[in-house]
Design a protein around this motif. Structure first.
Motif, PDB file in Angstrom:
ATOM      1  N   VAL A  18      53.283  90.760  44.311  1.00 19.43           N
ATOM      2  CA  VAL A  18      53.389  91.402  43.000  1.00 19.43           C
ATOM      3  C   VAL A  18      54.332  90.616  42.096  1.00 19.43           C
ATOM      4  O   VAL A  18      54.016  90.346  40.933  1.00 19.43           O
ATOM      5  N   ILE A  19      55.464  90.214  42.626  1.00 23.55           N
ATOM      6  CA  ILE A  19      56.429  89.451  41.828  1.00 23.55           C
ATOM      7  C   ILE A  19      55.836  88.113  41.417  1.00 23.55           C
ATOM      8  O   ILE A  19      55.965  87.697  40.260  1.00 23.55           O
ATOM      9  N   GLU A  21      52.696  87.329  40.994  1.00 25.95           N
ATOM     10  CA  GLU A  21      51.683  87.555  39.960  1.00 25.95           C
ATOM     11  C   GLU A  21      52.320  87.826  38.600  1.00 25.95           C
ATOM     12  O   GLU A  21      51.914  87.275  37.594  1.00 25.95           O
ATOM     13  N   ARG A  22      53.321  88.662  38.586  1.00 23.22           N
ATOM     14  CA  ARG A  22      53.958  89.020  37.304  1.00 23.22           C
ATOM     15  C   ARG A  22      54.696  87.854  36.672  1.00 23.22           C
ATOM     16  O   ARG A  22      54.785  87.759  35.450  1.00 23.22           O
ATOM     17  N   LEU A  23      55.232  86.960  37.503  1.00 23.43           N
ATOM     18  CA  LEU A  23      55.944  85.795  36.980  1.00 23.43           C
ATOM     19  C   LEU A  23      55.023  84.598  36.752  1.00 23.43           C
ATOM     20  O   LEU A  23      55.463  83.558  36.277  1.00 23.43           O
ATOM     21  N   GLY A  24      53.764  84.730  37.140  1.00 15.66           N
ATOM     22  CA  GLY A  24      52.811  83.647  36.942  1.00 15.66           C
ATOM     23  C   GLY A  24      52.967  82.508  37.928  1.00 15.66           C
ATOM     24  O   GLY A  24      52.565  81.383  37.652  1.00 15.66           O
ATOM     25  N   ARG A  26      51.960  80.303  40.866  1.00 10.84           N
ATOM     26  CA  ARG A  26      50.681  79.985  41.512  1.00 10.84           C
ATOM     27  C   ARG A  26      50.826  79.024  42.691  1.00 10.84           C
ATOM     28  O   ARG A  26      49.869  78.784  43.412  1.00 10.84           O
TER      29      ARG A  26
END
Length: 45
Positions: A18-19, A21-24, A26
């Protein structure tokens, strides 16, 4: 975690996803097989 009951992710794994994804984020260096099976991150190690 509820939508991925076929996986054995821990709470810590799910929180990391989740973290990320939220911070982008990859790309990751990880030796944990769960990051590979998650499929949304490029594993560098």
């Amino acid at each position: 975690m509820r939508t991925r009951q076929d996986k054995s992710y821990s709470f810590c794994d799910a929180l990391s996803f989740v973290i990320a994804e939220r911070l982008g984020i990859r790309h990751a260096i990880a030796f944990d097989r769960h990051f590979s099976s998650w499929g949304r991150m490029i594993i560098l190690a």
